[in-house]
Motif scaffolding. Sequence first.
Motif, PDB file in Angstrom:
ATOM      1  N   VAL A 112       7.478 -18.202 -11.199  1.00 52.92           N
ATOM      2  CA  VAL A 112       8.522 -18.419 -10.194  1.00 52.92           C
ATOM      3  C   VAL A 112       9.017 -17.057  -9.717  1.00 52.92           C
ATOM      4  N   HIS A 113       8.869 -16.799  -8.417  1.00 51.05           N
ATOM      5  CA  HIS A 113       9.215 -15.501  -7.852  1.00 51.05           C
ATOM      6  C   HIS A 113      10.136 -15.651  -6.654  1.00 51.05           C
ATOM      7  N   ALA A 114      10.835 -14.571  -6.338  1.00 53.15           N
ATOM      8  CA  ALA A 114      11.830 -14.597  -5.272  1.00 53.15           C
ATOM      9  C   ALA A 114      11.217 -14.452  -3.891  1.00 53.15           C
ATOM     10  N   HIS A 115      10.269 -13.507  -3.751  1.00 52.63           N
ATOM     11  CA  HIS A 115       9.725 -13.158  -2.437  1.00 52.63           C
ATOM     12  C   HIS A 115       8.208 -13.059  -2.494  1.00 52.63           C
ATOM     13  N   PRO A 116       7.533 -13.209  -1.346  1.00 52.22           N
ATOM     14  CA  PRO A 116       6.116 -12.853  -1.306  1.00 52.22           C
ATOM     15  C   PRO A 116       5.976 -11.355  -1.579  1.00 52.22           C
ATOM     16  N   ASP A 117       5.113 -10.988  -2.437  1.00 52.52           N
ATOM     17  CA  ASP A 117       4.777  -9.668  -3.006  1.00 52.52           C
ATOM     18  C   ASP A 117       5.235  -9.556  -4.450  1.00 52.52           C
ATOM     19  N   ASP A 118       6.307 -10.284  -4.848  1.00 57.94           N
ATOM     20  CA  ASP A 118       6.761 -10.211  -6.240  1.00 57.94           C
ATOM     21  C   ASP A 118       5.677 -10.676  -7.205  1.00 57.94           C
ATOM     22  N   GLU A 119       4.907 -11.676  -6.800  1.00 57.32           N
ATOM     23  CA  GLU A 119       3.866 -12.192  -7.698  1.00 57.32           C
ATOM     24  C   GLU A 119       2.761 -11.167  -7.940  1.00 57.32           C
ATOM     25  N   SER A 120       2.589 -10.233  -7.008  1.00 56.43           N
ATOM     26  CA  SER A 120       1.527  -9.244  -7.150  1.00 56.43           C
ATOM     27  C   SER A 120       1.991  -7.985  -7.876  1.00 56.43           C
ATOM     28  N   SER A 121       3.286  -7.775  -7.958  1.00 54.89           N
ATOM     29  CA  SER A 121       3.813  -6.608  -8.662  1.00 54.89           C
ATOM     30  C   SER A 121       4.323  -6.942 -10.061  1.00 54.89           C
TER      31      SER A 121
ATOM     32  N   PHE B 271      -8.222  -6.746 -15.272  1.00 56.57           N
ATOM     33  CA  PHE B 271      -7.767  -7.357 -14.031  1.00 56.57           C
ATOM     34  C   PHE B 271      -6.768  -6.469 -13.282  1.00 56.57           C
ATOM     35  N   PHE B 272      -6.608  -5.217 -13.727  1.00 50.53           N
ATOM     36  CA  PHE B 272      -5.689  -4.312 -13.034  1.00 50.53           C
ATOM     37  C   PHE B 272      -6.129  -4.053 -11.596  1.00 50.53           C
ATOM     38  N   GLU B 273      -7.433  -3.967 -11.363  1.00 47.16           N
ATOM     39  CA  GLU B 273      -7.911  -3.702 -10.003  1.00 47.16           C
ATOM     40  C   GLU B 273      -7.631  -4.890  -9.084  1.00 47.16           C
ATOM     41  N   ILE B 274      -7.756  -6.110  -9.615  1.00 46.78           N
ATOM     42  CA  ILE B 274      -7.409  -7.301  -8.831  1.00 46.78           C
ATOM     43  C   ILE B 274      -5.914  -7.290  -8.524  1.00 46.78           C
TER      44      ILE B 274
ATOM     45  N   LEU C 248      -1.673  -6.579  -4.480  1.00 47.04           N
ATOM     46  CA  LEU C 248      -0.456  -5.893  -4.070  1.00 47.04           C
ATOM     47  C   LEU C 248      -0.636  -5.215  -2.709  1.00 47.04           C
ATOM     48  N   ILE C 249      -1.787  -4.582  -2.508  1.00 45.28           N
ATOM     49  CA  ILE C 249      -2.061  -3.911  -1.238  1.00 45.28           C
ATOM     50  C   ILE C 249      -2.153  -4.920  -0.092  1.00 45.28           C
ATOM     51  N   ALA C 250      -2.493  -6.171  -0.413  1.00 41.84           N
ATOM     52  CA  ALA C 250      -2.527  -7.212   0.619  1.00 41.84           C
ATOM     53  C   ALA C 250      -1.157  -7.410   1.263  1.00 41.84           C
TER      54      ALA C 250
ATOM     55  N   GLY D 285       1.226   5.352  -2.063  1.00 38.04           N
ATOM     56  CA  GLY D 285       2.502   5.596  -2.728  1.00 38.04           C
ATOM     57  C   GLY D 285       2.391   5.658  -4.241  1.00 38.04           C
ATOM     58  N   GLY D 286       3.564   5.722  -4.872  1.00 38.01           N
ATOM     59  CA  GLY D 286       3.643   5.920  -6.322  1.00 38.01           C
ATOM     60  C   GLY D 286       3.046   4.813  -7.159  1.00 38.01           C
ATOM     61  N   TRP D 287       2.945   3.595  -6.584  1.00 36.01           N
ATOM     62  CA  TRP D 287       2.378   2.477  -7.334  1.00 36.01           C
ATOM     63  C   TRP D 287       0.962   2.781  -7.821  1.00 36.01           C
ATOM     64  N   PHE D 288       0.256   3.622  -7.080  1.00 33.82           N
ATOM     65  CA  PHE D 288      -1.178   3.780  -7.325  1.00 33.82           C
ATOM     66  C   PHE D 288      -1.551   5.208  -7.754  1.00 33.82           C
ATOM     67  N   ARG D 289      -0.591   5.955  -8.273  1.00 36.60           N
ATOM     68  CA  ARG D 289      -0.861   7.354  -8.601  1.00 36.60           C
ATOM     69  C   ARG D 289      -1.391   7.558 -10.015  1.00 36.60           C
ATOM     70  N   VAL D 290      -1.350   6.548 -10.833  1.00 31.44           N
ATOM     71  CA  VAL D 290      -1.871   6.697 -12.196  1.00 31.44           C
ATOM     72  C   VAL D 290      -3.321   6.240 -12.199  1.00 31.44           C
ATOM     73  N   PRO D 291      -4.255   7.119 -12.523  1.00 35.36           N
ATOM     74  CA  PRO D 291      -5.670   6.732 -12.507  1.00 35.36           C
ATOM     75  C   PRO D 291      -5.932   5.513 -13.394  1.00 35.36           C
ATOM     76  N   MET D 292      -6.842   4.658 -12.941  1.00 38.95           N
ATOM     77  CA  MET D 292      -7.103   3.407 -13.628  1.00 38.95           C
ATOM     78  C   MET D 292      -7.552   3.631 -15.068  1.00 38.95           C
ATOM     79  N   ASP D 293      -8.363   4.658 -15.318  1.00 39.12           N
ATOM     80  CA  ASP D 293      -8.837   4.876 -16.685  1.00 39.12           C
ATOM     81  C   ASP D 293      -7.696   5.231 -17.621  1.00 39.12           C
ATOM     82  N   ILE D 294      -6.689   5.938 -17.114  1.00 35.28           N
ATOM     83  CA  ILE D 294      -5.525   6.269 -17.950  1.00 35.28           C
ATOM     84  C   ILE D 294      -4.696   5.023 -18.214  1.00 35.28           C
TER      85      ILE D 294
END
Length: 283
Positions: free
Chosen positions: A3-12, A222-225, A230-232, A241-250
């Motif tokens: 249960v989420h408040a807004h569209p995008d909350d489910e992806s973050s 499933f982090f890439e999904i 989220l980018i959708a 932006g900052g959401w995507f600055r940590v490399p996936m392997d880390i």
Amino acid sequence: MAVHAHPDDESSKGAATMAKYVSEGVDVLVATCTGGERGSILNPKLQGDPYIEENIHEVRKKEMDEAREILGVKQEWLGFVDSGLPEGDPLPPLPDGCFALQDVEAAAEPLVRLIRTFKPQVITTYDENGGYPHPDHIMTHKITMVAFEAAGDPEKYPEAGEPWQPQKLYYNQGFNRPRTVALHEALLARGMDSPYGEWLERWKQFEQRERTLTTYVPCDEFFEIRDKALIAHATQIDPDGGWFRVPMDIQREVWPTEEYELAKSLVDTSLPEDDLFAGIRNN
């Protein structure tokens, strides 16, 4: 059911967990309380676009459709109107008719109806602070708590369908201090810049109690999904932006889970858990 408040909350919040369960054949439904009509355009690349500004509701609906397909979930709108995020000192009044000003018992009815139709065993939502104090997030918490208790009671909301009692209720706690510190320190140890320095400084200014993390769901595959979903939501997320600055392997090495706080359980379970269905799968 998430249960989420807004569209995008489910992806973050909890998106990798949902994608993981979808991959296992679990039926997952996102209930979105509002249409995000009063949300700001947060992606600087799209700011100033007159079409988006004039049609933000339809744009965000299309973004939600794309994110839903990426995650593989079902999704339903509860139909409330975004309250916006009031700013200023003193704060301005909330807009008439918005979600946060609804009567809680009345606003819970469509969620009770959805629970009784979908019949979830597990529900996720926000804690009493909303995860952060957005009026729609706090209201989402309130109606979910009412609906969790009422959905199984035949005397409550008798016109909303046959009773169904979910077994567990969780609060999303993915934005927790231990995770943030771990990623921050891992980046610094590798000689890299961290996007979390200001976050951690701001954390010191808040006097909220540290949340109890009870459940760590392994979902790094499933982090890439999650990021793609989220980018959708292009109006809300800057892909640079900052959401995507940590490399996936880390991320996968340092913190391969999403975290939850078990708020209510009608089944026996042992903490900490690694599965939202702990205590349910074998019953």
